[in-house]
Scaffold this motif. Sequence first.
Motif, PDB file in Angstrom:
ATOM      1  N   MET A 127     -28.111  -8.914 -11.390  1.00 27.34           N
ATOM      2  CA  MET A 127     -26.966  -8.136 -10.950  1.00 27.34           C
ATOM      3  C   MET A 127     -25.696  -8.991 -10.925  1.00 27.34           C
ATOM      4  SD  MET A 127     -28.004  -5.041 -10.356  1.00 27.34           S
ATOM      5  CE  MET A 127     -29.242  -5.201 -11.655  1.00 27.34           C
ATOM      6  N   GLN A 184     -24.741  -2.556  -8.934  1.00 23.38           N
ATOM      7  CA  GLN A 184     -25.339  -1.618  -7.985  1.00 23.38           C
ATOM      8  C   GLN A 184     -24.284  -0.739  -7.332  1.00 23.38           C
ATOM      9  OE1 GLN A 184     -27.742  -3.562  -5.049  1.00 23.38           O
ATOM     10  NE2 GLN A 184     -28.974  -4.691  -6.554  1.00 23.38           N
ATOM     11  N   MET A 195     -29.593   0.972  -8.684  1.00 22.48           N
ATOM     12  CA  MET A 195     -29.461  -0.234  -9.492  1.00 22.48           C
ATOM     13  C   MET A 195     -30.039   0.007 -10.885  1.00 22.48           C
ATOM     14  SD  MET A 195     -32.423  -2.679  -7.787  1.00 22.48           S
ATOM     15  CE  MET A 195     -32.014  -4.051  -8.861  1.00 22.48           C
TER      16      MET A 195
END
Length: 369
Positions: A69, A196, A209
């Motif tokens: 991420m 996210q 996500m």
Amino acid sequence: MKTVLVSGGGIAGSVLAYWLRHHGFAPTVVERAPGRRPGGQAVDIRGVALEVVQQMGLLEEAQRMRTRMRGMSILDPDGHEVERSTEATFSSGRLDGEDIEVLREDLVEMVYEHTRAGVEHLFGDSITALDEGGTGVRVDFAHGPSRTFDLVVGADGLHSTVRRLAFGPEERFAHHLGSYLSVFSADNFLALEDWQLWLRDGDAGFGIMPVRDNTELRIAFGFGSAPLPDGLRDRDALRQLVVDKLASLRWEGARLAEAARKAPDFSCDAMAQIRMDHWSRGRVTLLADAGYCPSPLSGQGTSLALVGAHVLADCLARAAGDHHVAYARYERRMRPFVTLNQALATENPGEPASEESVAHAKNALSLHG
């Protein structure tokens, strides 16, 4: 060679089977599902749990599997961004830290591939009765023939059958935390790229996500609720409840509801903790969520499973299989660690625990104790 039946083929059961085999025991894993269970949220490997994975020779593989991420956005109920971070996410903590976030199914598959050659697996079956005698436990199965094992370990989750058979009804030990969590997959209809989204609307909210190289979304939807009546606890009723609640959201409610309706990996369960005075009775003991579920609100369920499996197997090995000595030592070593990690779920209701509390709890045990 002592035989050990492990009920549950998830993370806890699979890791325990690895360590039992490593120490010279003969483990058998029985799993209700016909194979490894797909789906589930991203899970965290933190603190001392990283040492467990390293000792299994799986740390580099886990690091390759980790989510990637870039950050997260926090949205208001209408979908407008009110805050963003490129330093941390609610699901994994700090992005520059040593902790690893992976998809649950990837971790289970990795451990299974590492253990299957030396571990007997009974997929598509479950325990129906336990009858302890002087030299072992006779186990009846839903489908296979009865067998006798030296020891039995329940690693079969929040709604553990082994716990019910050996200790009594779930209601004695389950403590509801005021909400439910649903997790399911969908196509990446939001076109998220390693980013996210988190949104709260009243007593409901979600985290989304992207996974699988941004081709898929993993959606975690939570909503406040007292314990649901029995009639709303089966999979179909829970799915309809989640669909209806998602449909009422102001932002993307319709598409999220449709995704929940179609998801083949849909799951939903209460946010609850299991609290017990003792995890062992006779030749039977409990591991991870079956004995001390911290709830996903703690972020530490996977780490407790990994560490608990290592400690239990180590205690059995040190006691040369003497379950009286081993189980007592297992509880002495694990209980302070469990208490600290369960407390993370209730430290800041509705919000993650502080970084300081997480850092303390995740490292509060030595594997060499």
